[in-house]
Write a protein that holds these residues in place. Structure first.
Motif, PDB file in Angstrom:
ATOM      1  N   PRO A 297      -6.699  -2.881  -7.728  1.00  0.00           N
ATOM      2  CA  PRO A 297      -7.242  -4.101  -7.124  1.00  0.00           C
ATOM      3  C   PRO A 297      -6.131  -4.921  -6.470  1.00  0.00           C
ATOM      4  O   PRO A 297      -5.009  -4.999  -6.972  1.00  0.00           O
ATOM      5  CB  PRO A 297      -7.855  -4.840  -8.315  1.00  0.00           C
ATOM      6  N   THR A 298      -6.458  -5.521  -5.340  1.00  0.00           N
ATOM      7  CA  THR A 298      -5.468  -6.304  -4.617  1.00  0.00           C
ATOM      8  C   THR A 298      -5.115  -7.562  -5.390  1.00  0.00           C
ATOM      9  O   THR A 298      -5.804  -7.936  -6.357  1.00  0.00           O
ATOM     10  CB  THR A 298      -6.008  -6.675  -3.221  1.00  0.00           C
ATOM     11  N   HIS A 299      -4.044  -8.223  -4.996  1.00  0.00           N
ATOM     12  CA  HIS A 299      -3.650  -9.473  -5.650  1.00  0.00           C
ATOM     13  C   HIS A 299      -3.329 -10.504  -4.585  1.00  0.00           C
ATOM     14  O   HIS A 299      -3.023 -10.174  -3.426  1.00  0.00           O
ATOM     15  CB  HIS A 299      -2.445  -9.262  -6.575  1.00  0.00           C
TER      16      HIS A 299
ATOM     17  N   ALA B 134     -23.361  -8.282  -9.907  1.00  0.00           N
ATOM     18  CA  ALA B 134     -22.831  -8.874 -11.133  1.00  0.00           C
ATOM     19  C   ALA B 134     -21.811  -7.942 -11.767  1.00  0.00           C
ATOM     20  O   ALA B 134     -22.007  -6.731 -11.823  1.00  0.00           O
ATOM     21  CB  ALA B 134     -23.973  -9.151 -12.117  1.00  0.00           C
ATOM     22  N   ALA B 135     -20.725  -8.519 -12.258  1.00  0.00           N
ATOM     23  CA  ALA B 135     -19.686  -7.734 -12.924  1.00  0.00           C
ATOM     24  C   ALA B 135     -19.053  -8.562 -14.031  1.00  0.00           C
ATOM     25  O   ALA B 135     -18.828  -9.767 -13.873  1.00  0.00           O
ATOM     26  CB  ALA B 135     -18.609  -7.293 -11.927  1.00  0.00           C
ATOM     27  N   SER B 136     -18.780  -7.896 -15.138  1.00  0.00           N
ATOM     28  CA  SER B 136     -18.055  -8.507 -16.246  1.00  0.00           C
ATOM     29  C   SER B 136     -16.913  -7.566 -16.603  1.00  0.00           C
ATOM     30  O   SER B 136     -17.152  -6.399 -16.923  1.00  0.00           O
ATOM     31  CB  SER B 136     -18.978  -8.733 -17.448  1.00  0.00           C
TER      32      SER B 136
ATOM     33  N   ALA C 212     -13.918 -14.546   2.162  1.00  0.00           N
ATOM     34  CA  ALA C 212     -13.970 -13.551   3.231  1.00  0.00           C
ATOM     35  C   ALA C 212     -14.715 -12.299   2.775  1.00  0.00           C
ATOM     36  O   ALA C 212     -15.463 -11.691   3.555  1.00  0.00           O
ATOM     37  CB  ALA C 212     -12.547 -13.184   3.670  1.00  0.00           C
ATOM     38  N   ALA C 213     -14.531 -11.910   1.499  1.00  0.00           N
ATOM     39  CA  ALA C 213     -15.168 -10.691   0.989  1.00  0.00           C
ATOM     40  C   ALA C 213     -16.669 -10.860   0.827  1.00  0.00           C
ATOM     41  O   ALA C 213     -17.443  -9.931   1.102  1.00  0.00           O
ATOM     42  CB  ALA C 213     -14.535 -10.300  -0.346  1.00  0.00           C
ATOM     43  N   TRP C 214     -17.102 -12.033   0.385  1.00  0.00           N
ATOM     44  CA  TRP C 214     -18.510 -12.228   0.017  1.00  0.00           C
ATOM     45  C   TRP C 214     -19.279 -13.114   0.982  1.00  0.00           C
ATOM     46  O   TRP C 214     -20.485 -13.301   0.819  1.00  0.00           O
ATOM     47  CB  TRP C 214     -18.589 -12.791  -1.400  1.00  0.00           C
ATOM     48  N   GLY C 215     -18.599 -13.640   1.985  1.00  0.00           N
ATOM     49  CA  GLY C 215     -19.284 -14.507   2.943  1.00  0.00           C
ATOM     50  C   GLY C 215     -19.546 -13.856   4.286  1.00  0.00           C
ATOM     51  O   GLY C 215     -20.002 -14.523   5.214  1.00  0.00           O
ATOM     52  N   GLY C 216     -19.274 -12.553   4.399  1.00  0.00           N
ATOM     53  CA  GLY C 216     -19.477 -11.851   5.661  1.00  0.00           C
ATOM     54  C   GLY C 216     -20.912 -11.439   5.882  1.00  0.00           C
ATOM     55  O   GLY C 216     -21.801 -11.742   5.069  1.00  0.00           O
ATOM     56  N   PRO C 217     -21.168 -10.722   6.953  1.00  0.00           N
ATOM     57  CA  PRO C 217     -22.535 -10.329   7.287  1.00  0.00           C
ATOM     58  C   PRO C 217     -23.105  -9.244   6.375  1.00  0.00           C
ATOM     59  O   PRO C 217     -24.318  -9.095   6.293  1.00  0.00           O
ATOM     60  CB  PRO C 217     -22.425  -9.829   8.730  1.00  0.00           C
ATOM     61  N   GLU C 218     -22.240  -8.486   5.702  1.00  0.00           N
ATOM     62  CA  GLU C 218     -22.696  -7.391   4.861  1.00  0.00           C
ATOM     63  C   GLU C 218     -22.540  -7.743   3.389  1.00  0.00           C
ATOM     64  O   GLU C 218     -21.485  -8.227   2.958  1.00  0.00           O
ATOM     65  CB  GLU C 218     -21.902  -6.110   5.162  1.00  0.00           C
TER      66      GLU C 218
ATOM     67  N   PHE D 179     -18.150  -4.547  -4.816  1.00  0.00           N
ATOM     68  CA  PHE D 179     -18.194  -5.846  -5.483  1.00  0.00           C
ATOM     69  C   PHE D 179     -17.303  -5.845  -6.723  1.00  0.00           C
ATOM     70  O   PHE D 179     -16.561  -6.806  -6.972  1.00  0.00           O
ATOM     71  CB  PHE D 179     -19.627  -6.201  -5.860  1.00  0.00           C
ATOM     72  N   LEU D 180     -17.370  -4.773  -7.496  1.00  0.00           N
ATOM     73  CA  LEU D 180     -16.528  -4.686  -8.691  1.00  0.00           C
ATOM     74  C   LEU D 180     -15.058  -4.749  -8.312  1.00  0.00           C
ATOM     75  O   LEU D 180     -14.269  -5.473  -8.935  1.00  0.00           O
ATOM     76  CB  LEU D 180     -16.825  -3.390  -9.446  1.00  0.00           C
ATOM     77  N   TRP D 181     -14.667  -3.988  -7.292  1.00  0.00           N
ATOM     78  CA  TRP D 181     -13.262  -3.969  -6.862  1.00  0.00           C
ATOM     79  C   TRP D 181     -12.818  -5.346  -6.386  1.00  0.00           C
ATOM     80  O   TRP D 181     -11.730  -5.811  -6.706  1.00  0.00           O
ATOM     81  CB  TRP D 181     -13.095  -2.926  -5.763  1.00  0.00           C
ATOM     82  N   GLN D 182     -13.689  -6.022  -5.632  1.00  0.00           N
ATOM     83  CA  GLN D 182     -13.360  -7.359  -5.135  1.00  0.00           C
ATOM     84  C   GLN D 182     -13.286  -8.374  -6.275  1.00  0.00           C
ATOM     85  O   GLN D 182     -12.421  -9.267  -6.277  1.00  0.00           O
ATOM     86  CB  GLN D 182     -14.406  -7.788  -4.099  1.00  0.00           C
ATOM     87  N   ALA D 183     -14.197  -8.239  -7.249  1.00  0.00           N
ATOM     88  CA  ALA D 183     -14.213  -9.167  -8.385  1.00  0.00           C
ATOM     89  C   ALA D 183     -12.958  -9.066  -9.233  1.00  0.00           C
ATOM     90  O   ALA D 183     -12.616  -9.990  -9.969  1.00  0.00           O
ATOM     91  CB  ALA D 183     -15.444  -8.917  -9.249  1.00  0.00           C
ATOM     92  N   GLN D 184     -12.256  -7.930  -9.135  1.00  0.00           N
ATOM     93  CA  GLN D 184     -11.035  -7.727  -9.915  1.00  0.00           C
ATOM     94  C   GLN D 184      -9.779  -8.195  -9.182  1.00  0.00           C
ATOM     95  O   GLN D 184      -8.664  -7.934  -9.652  1.00  0.00           O
ATOM     96  CB  GLN D 184     -10.892  -6.251 -10.275  1.00  0.00           C
ATOM     97  N   THR D 185      -9.931  -8.897  -8.056  1.00  0.00           N
ATOM     98  CA  THR D 185      -8.774  -9.439  -7.340  1.00  0.00           C
ATOM     99  C   THR D 185      -7.906 -10.225  -8.306  1.00  0.00           C
ATOM    100  O   THR D 185      -8.394 -11.092  -9.032  1.00  0.00           O
ATOM    101  CB  THR D 185      -9.228 -10.344  -6.187  1.00  0.00           C
ATOM    102  N   ARG D 186      -6.604  -9.927  -8.320  1.00  0.00           N
ATOM    103  CA  ARG D 186      -5.724 -10.464  -9.337  1.00  0.00           C
ATOM    104  C   ARG D 186      -4.953 -11.680  -8.832  1.00  0.00           C
ATOM    105  O   ARG D 186      -4.652 -11.796  -7.650  1.00  0.00           O
ATOM    106  CB  ARG D 186      -4.755  -9.375  -9.799  1.00  0.00           C
ATOM    107  N   ALA D 187      -4.653 -12.570  -9.761  1.00  0.00           N
ATOM    108  CA  ALA D 187      -3.842 -13.751  -9.459  1.00  0.00           C
ATOM    109  C   ALA D 187      -2.949 -14.015 -10.658  1.00  0.00           C
ATOM    110  O   ALA D 187      -3.415 -13.990 -11.803  1.00  0.00           O
ATOM    111  CB  ALA D 187      -4.722 -14.962  -9.173  1.00  0.00           C
TER     112      ALA D 187
END
Length: 377
Positions: free
Chosen positions: A78-80, A125-127, A339-345, A352-360
């Motif tokens: 996952p990206t950070h 949804a992801a946990s 940007a990931a969740w506000g686009g047209p698709e 979604f799972l991969w995006q939800a795991q974005t690290r900080a």
């Protein structure tokens, strides 16, 4: 666990004619397939191409490559956001053991993934178990529920997230049971909630929410106290401490109101115009209410927030594992998910799972997030 499986050897050993109890000539394809048990056909046959008018099986360890597979890219780690990735490894490590004498923890998966489409509404949804829990080998303390409640004429989506308090020994059980028990009680109150939503009666909704959570909490307490007596151990509320947020959304597109019932930190955000806006304001209209109340002892602290939503907006319900980095001073995390969740698709489940795991960096808690999209009229 056993060692790694050699799939090539497995297929060689099990695809021979003698294994299936009959001999087949090399070109006798129909006889070959007639001799396969039903469970084996899916493993043996990936594609059947037509050659000289006869179907020929193509066996492979993996599915046949699609014509445009060369353009596919593995997601990988996952990206950070930020200059440096977090210090924890970006993967699951140790997990709880059955020998720890906590069966619930031992059998709790590190990741839950869910989704649905209900009319014009789409849910992802992801946990995910946090980096710190992965490192320690402890279980995921977050929980989530995605379901429908109420009769057809008053049907609503119920989206719930809960975050077990880290210092509470059984908070993973508390969070799991709180979302489900509250959903069952709210199902019984669905028609009252629906009428109050139609009337935009926030006071009535607050009363319903408090009573529903109190009833759910009392049922849980009775069960937990009984279990403690059976196991000859003391019972304490704080052992099961958890936050809870429940969002109810009518499936009738004509009803634009939604209600959020909340106890503790975490909460709701609305993606509007490329920005994440708090959807559960505090009484002074400021930031999200990050009080430290937790169930089961704080069942009288339920807040009800009435929200008017428009098609095209994205609702995000989450535990503080995601709401905290959304509100950090550095906006990179919030901008990345916008940007990931506000686009047209709308993303697929895996995306979604991969995006939800974005690290900080510095945000290593369990993370539970439910997003709701609504197609325009």
């Amino acid at each position: 666990m056993s060692g790694p499986v050699n799939h090539e050897a497995f297929h060689r050993a099990q695809s021979g004619a003698e294994y299936f109890g009959r001999a087949a000539e090399p070109n006798d394809v129909d006889a070959h397939y007639a001799g396969l048990p039903s469970w084996a056909i899916a493993h043996e046959t990936v594609t059947r191409k037509e050659t000289d008018g006869r179907p020929v099986p193509q066996t492979s360890e993996y599915p046949a490559t699609s014509p445009d597979a060369g353009t596919d890219t593995l997601r990988g780690v996952p990206t950070h956001v930020g200059n440096r990735p977090p210090s924890y490894p970006p993967r699951p490590l140790r997990c709880p053991s059955v020998r720890d004498r906590d069966g619930f923890a031992a059998f709790s998966p590190a990741v839950l993934l869910d989704g649905a489409e209900v009319g014009r509404l789409t849910i992802r949804a992801a946990s995910v178990r946090g980096d710190s829990h992965n490192w320690e080998g402890s279980c995921r303390q977050d929980a989530m529920t995605v379901t429908r409640i109420g009769p057809p004429e008053a049907e609503m989506l119920l989206l719930a997230v809960a975050d077990g308090v880290g210092s509470a020994a059984l908070s993973h059980i508390g969070s799991y049971r709180a979302t489900r028990q509250t959903a069952e009680v709210l199902d019984q109150e669905a028609e009252s909630v629906y009428l109050a939503l139609c009337a935009q009666n926030e006071g009535e909704l607050c009363g319903i929410g408090n009573k529903a959570v109190a009833r759910a909490t009392e049922k849980l307490r009775v069960g937990w106290e009984l279990l403690a007596r059976q196991e000859n151990r003391p019972y304490a509320d704080q052992d099961y401490a958890t936050t809870l947020h429940v969002l109810l959304v009518p499936t009738d597109a004509r009803i634009r109101e939604r209600v959020l019932f909340s106890v503790g930190d975490g909460g709701l955000f609305v993606l509007r115009g490329g920005r994440w806006n708090p959807g559960s304001p505090s009484e002074d209209g400021g930031v999200l209410d990050n009080r430290t109340e937790a169930l089961p002892h704080a069942y009288r602290s339920v807040k009800a927030s009435l929200l008017h939503s428009a098609p095209g907006e994205v609702l995000l319900l989450g535990t503080d594992g995601i709401t905290n980095p959304l509100t950090q001073k550095d906006p990179a995390f919030a901008q990345h998910l916008a940007a990931a969740w506000g686009g047209p698709e709308i993303p697929s489940l895996s995306d979604f799972l991969w995006q939800a795991q974005t690290r900080a960096k510095s945000y290593d808690d369990d993370r539970t997030v439910i997003c709701l999209w609504e197609e325009g009229a």
